[in-house]
Design a protein around this motif. Structure first.
Motif, PDB file in Angstrom:
ATOM      1  N   MET A 489      25.372  -9.816  22.065  1.00  0.00           N
ATOM      2  CA  MET A 489      26.410  -8.978  21.444  1.00  0.00           C
ATOM      3  C   MET A 489      27.106  -9.779  20.355  1.00  0.00           C
ATOM      4  O   MET A 489      27.405 -10.956  20.558  1.00  0.00           O
ATOM      5  N   ASN A 490      27.388  -9.133  19.227  1.00  0.00           N
ATOM      6  CA  ASN A 490      28.070  -9.871  18.163  1.00  0.00           C
ATOM      7  C   ASN A 490      29.545 -10.078  18.514  1.00  0.00           C
ATOM      8  O   ASN A 490      30.103  -9.409  19.392  1.00  0.00           O
ATOM      9  N   ASN A 491      30.177 -11.014  17.833  1.00  0.00           N
ATOM     10  CA  ASN A 491      31.558 -11.419  18.136  1.00  0.00           C
ATOM     11  C   ASN A 491      32.558 -10.281  17.968  1.00  0.00           C
ATOM     12  O   ASN A 491      33.556 -10.204  18.681  1.00  0.00           O
ATOM     13  N   GLU A 492      32.298  -9.384  17.037  1.00  0.00           N
ATOM     14  CA  GLU A 492      33.212  -8.260  16.792  1.00  0.00           C
ATOM     15  C   GLU A 492      33.290  -7.354  18.029  1.00  0.00           C
ATOM     16  O   GLU A 492      34.378  -6.948  18.443  1.00  0.00           O
ATOM     17  N   VAL A 493      32.130  -7.069  18.635  1.00  0.00           N
ATOM     18  CA  VAL A 493      32.085  -6.240  19.850  1.00  0.00           C
ATOM     19  C   VAL A 493      32.796  -6.957  20.992  1.00  0.00           C
ATOM     20  O   VAL A 493      33.604  -6.363  21.722  1.00  0.00           O
ATOM     21  N   LYS A 494      32.519  -8.265  21.134  1.00  0.00           N
ATOM     22  CA  LYS A 494      33.152  -9.063  22.213  1.00  0.00           C
ATOM     23  C   LYS A 494      34.671  -9.054  22.050  1.00  0.00           C
ATOM     24  O   LYS A 494      35.414  -8.976  23.029  1.00  0.00           O
ATOM     25  N   GLU A 495      35.123  -9.146  20.814  1.00  0.00           N
ATOM     26  CA  GLU A 495      36.564  -9.166  20.539  1.00  0.00           C
ATOM     27  C   GLU A 495      37.207  -7.832  20.915  1.00  0.00           C
ATOM     28  O   GLU A 495      38.306  -7.790  21.494  1.00  0.00           O
ATOM     29  N   LYS A 496      36.527  -6.714  20.588  1.00  0.00           N
ATOM     30  CA  LYS A 496      37.034  -5.385  20.950  1.00  0.00           C
ATOM     31  C   LYS A 496      37.121  -5.230  22.467  1.00  0.00           C
ATOM     32  O   LYS A 496      38.080  -4.658  22.999  1.00  0.00           O
ATOM     33  N   ILE A 497      36.113  -5.752  23.176  1.00  0.00           N
ATOM     34  CA  ILE A 497      36.108  -5.692  24.655  1.00  0.00           C
ATOM     35  C   ILE A 497      37.300  -6.463  25.207  1.00  0.00           C
ATOM     36  O   ILE A 497      38.043  -5.970  26.067  1.00  0.00           O
ATOM     37  N   ARG A 498      37.492  -7.712  24.667  1.00  0.00           N
ATOM     38  CA  ARG A 498      38.600  -8.557  25.152  1.00  0.00           C
ATOM     39  C   ARG A 498      39.955  -7.895  24.911  1.00  0.00           C
ATOM     40  O   ARG A 498      40.846  -7.950  25.755  1.00  0.00           O
ATOM     41  N   TYR A 499      40.103  -7.266  23.748  1.00  0.00           N
ATOM     42  CA  TYR A 499      41.373  -6.620  23.404  1.00  0.00           C
ATOM     43  C   TYR A 499      41.688  -5.491  24.393  1.00  0.00           C
ATOM     44  O   TYR A 499      42.807  -5.384  24.900  1.00  0.00           O
TER      45      TYR A 499
END
Length: 703
Positions: A489-499
């Motif tokens: 998964m790219n970092n943008e998707v991971k960041e959205k999940i974390r948020y």
């Protein structure tokens, strides 16, 4: 075998020794295969054939009356002044008083004085001697045997006055024990009277009022405003507020409409209802509660088992001590025989284990009854005691600390698929799942009128999600962990999940093994009362409160922090929860697990005390848990812990007080100060104080 089983209610069952003897007598009936006597609930179960006349004959020594359990008319309530043993106790008191009048007017050896005291002894002690002499002949040494020897001995050495007083005071202490057990049993009797005995039903075109025993599943129950509901069922017509305090202990009425479940014994407040009966009278929630409470009262707590074992050796030891006190000083030290025989008799009286025997059962029965009236089912004295020693509590999250009805809050689209398409696919897969998150997707899909796609080859991936083929493509739905193992998964998707997770939301991913199509965020609302309850538990001295959840760390920590829990364990599979309970037990000793009684069964079973939420209408909660909170609310948890601690404290006080008083009285033998007067007052005083101390548990509020 079952067709030969008969269940009876008992009246006049006064003491534990009498119960044991009654049970033994019934076993002596040749046609009886087995018998269980529940002293706390005054209930008898006979396997085999026995008439009521035979059973009452077996209990004639204690005037026990036997009634069939399903007898509809209520068992007549006997006034305390009409009981035969209480009448004879009063007559004995009158003769004793008359004896003392003659004692002061004439003298102690005058025939009128001796005759009055003798009358008091024979009238007040008749039933005592009848049992005591039989026991003596069989060399069975119990309280009545000790008393019989003491009173006959007092008469032989000419202590008529003290013999009469001993008879009266012993009879008085027996009456007190009987009265206290009757008061404790009232908790069950009040539960039995909750549900109506008659019901108005409609069958076809006919409306009739019939006995609840004759109501069948599927009958339509007609309930007017202000009436109690007679049977468990489902509302088919009408709406109303129902006061469910009798079942859940919560006095705030609950609004019910078509499709909602209602329970026998609850009060319909303002509307008219038609209810389809779903359970027979013996299977209703209130019937199950009564059965479980009675079973709980029959279970012996560890402290009661200790007392029973102790009393087994204690009584013969007292007999030996009394004999040694009576014969050693005259034989070896030139003591006066009459004085030391008198002291030996006093030892017998003071050694009577009345207070010790009654110290635990009255407290346990009273506390379990109090808990049941307040919507908490405790399934035995052992769980009552263990709850009082709890140091750590583990909570399941969903449906325990939270409402258990998660809702979809965000849908983040990551490909060209629209929101409608994402929900169509998600709903197609999740329709086969029982998980609460699946129900959140189903509710959201229904609201937007999602199209019913077909899914083939559904497979559940334990603790991670599920997969199925929709429109010829294999889709996965589940936690980020599921997808991390399949693709990068790219970092943008991971960041959205974390948020989303940092906001306390659970994030599910929908996609294939090659890419993620959407993020679906779901949030379960925290119960309003959860935070204040966790605070109360910490104030009660609970050292550790842990939330065990399958959710990710960010979501788990966000909820744990907002509730003030000491620790949160996230991303746990069912077997991980079990290991966490074992770790807590190693560190803190006694651990409780609070869950919904359906999931987390291994963790509930492993904990010292398994506490299930939502006992009302949830068979699984009633069956699997050691304690069930009927209101589906944690509000009752601090009450339960407080009640358990109070009970534990009262039992310890009772046992300690009873033993210390006995030891002090026995030490009075050494200087020769122990008289029959002091002995009987020590014994009766201890019994009275122990009973009154246990009765403090009747109070509703123990916090």
């Amino acid at each position: 075998m079952e067709e030969n089983k008969q269940v009876y209610r008992l009246q006049g069952l006064s003491c534990t020794n009498c119960a044991a003897k009654f049970e033994k007598n019934i076993r002596g009936i040749t046609s009886v295969e087995d018998v269980q006597l529940n002293f706390g609930a005054a209930k008898l179960t006979v396997q085999g054939l026995a008439t009521i006349e035979q059973l009452e004959k077996a209990g004639a020594f204690d005037g026990i009356k036997v009634y069939p359990e399903n007898r509809r008319e209520s068992v007549e309530k006997q006034s305390i002044w009409k009981k035969r043993e209480n009448i004879t106790t009063l007559i004995s008191l009158l003769f004793t008083a008359l004896g003392y009048i003659f004692f002061f007017v004439m003298d102690e050896s005058h025939p009128a004085t001796v005759g009055s005291f003798l009358g008091a002894i024979l009238i007040g002690g008749y039933s005592l001697f009848k049992v005591g002499l039989k026991n003596l002949a069989k060399l069975q040494f119990d309280m009545k045997t000790l008393m019989t020897i003491a009173i006959i001995g007092a008469a032989i050495i000419g202590e008529w006055a003290e013999g009469a007083v001993v008879v009266f005071l012993f009879a008085l202490s027996e009456a007190l024990e009987s009265y206290s057990m009757d008061k404790a049993r009232q908790s069950i009797k009040s539960l039995m009277d909750i549900a109506p005995k008659m019901a108005i039903i409609r069958r076809g075109n006919r409306t009739m009022e019939i006995d609840v025993e004759e109501v069948q599943i599927g009958d339509i129950l007609l309930i007017k405003p202000g009436q109690k509901i007679a049977m468990d069922g489902e509302v088919v017509k009408g709406q109303s507020s129902i006061n469910q305090a009798a079942i859940t202990g919560e006095s705030i009425p609950v609004h019910k409409t078509a499709g909602d479940e209602v329970f026998a014994g609850t009060m319909n407040e303002e509307g008219s209802l038609e209810v389809r009966v779903t359970k027979r009278v013996e299977d209703t929630t209130i019937a199950k509660i009564i059965h479980l409470v009675e079973e709980a009262q029959a279970e012996k707590a560890p402290s009661q088992q200790f007392v029973d074992r102790f009393a087994k050796y204690y009584t013969p030891a007292i007999m030996v001590i009394a004999l040694l006190v009576a014969i050693i000083p005259p034989l070896l030290f030139g003591g006066v025989w009459s004085e030391w025989i008198y002291s030996g008799l006093a030892v017998l009286v003071v050694g009577c284990p009345c207070a010790l025997v009654v110290s635990t059962p009255v407290a346990i029965v009273t506390a379990i009854g109090n808990a049941a009236r307040n919507g908490v089912l405790i399934k035995g004295g052992i769980y009552l005691e263990e709850t009082g020693q709890i140091k750590a509590i583990a909570f399941d999250k969903t449906g325990t600390l939270t409402e258990g009805k998660p809702e979809v809050t965000d849908i983040v689209l990551l490909t060209d698929k629209g929101e409608q398409e994402v929900l169509n696919i998600a709903q197609a897969i999740e329709q086969f799942s029982q998980h609460p998150l699946a129900s959140a997707i189903a509710r959201k899909a229904n609201r937007i009128h999602a199209e019913a796609y077909e899914a083939d080859g559904f497979t559940s991936i334990t603790g991670k999600g599920a997969m199925a083929t929709v429109l010829g493509i294999e889709y996965f739905i589940g936690s980020p962990i599921l997808f991390e193992g399949m693709l990068d998964m790219n970092n943008e998707v991971k960041e959205k999940i974390r948020y989303l997770q940092s906001e306390g939301k659970t994030v599910m991913l929908l996609g294939t093994e090659h890419n993620v199509d959407a993020l679906i965020a779901v949030a379960d609302q925290i119960r309003e009362s959860s935070k204040s309850i966790i605070q109360k538990l910490h104030e009660l001295g609970i050292k550790k409160t842990v939330m065990l959840t399958g959710d990710n760390k960010l979501t788990g920590n966000a909820i744990g922090l907002s509730l003030g829990l000491t620790e949160t364990k996230s991303e746990l599979l069912p077997e991980d929860k079990l290991l966490e309970i074992k770790k807590l037990a190693e560190k803190y000793g006694n651990v409780a697990m609070v869950g919904d009684g359906i999931n987390d069964a291994p963790a509930l079973a492993t904990a010292n005390v398994g506490i299930a939420m939502g006992g009302a209408g949830t068979d699984a909660a009633l069956e699997t848990a050691d304690i069930a909170l009927m209101a589906d609310d944690l509000e009752k948890l601090p009450f339960t812990i407080s009640l358990s601690r109070k009970t534990l404290s009262i039992i310890k006080e009772n046992i300690t007080f009873a033993l210390i008083l006995k030891i002090i009285a026995l030490l009075l033998v050494i200087p020769g100060w122990l008289t029959l007067w002091i002995a009987i007052f020590a014994d009766m005083g201890a019994t009275l104080i122990v009973v009154l101390n246990s009765m403090r548990l009747i109070k509703k509020d123990v916090l």
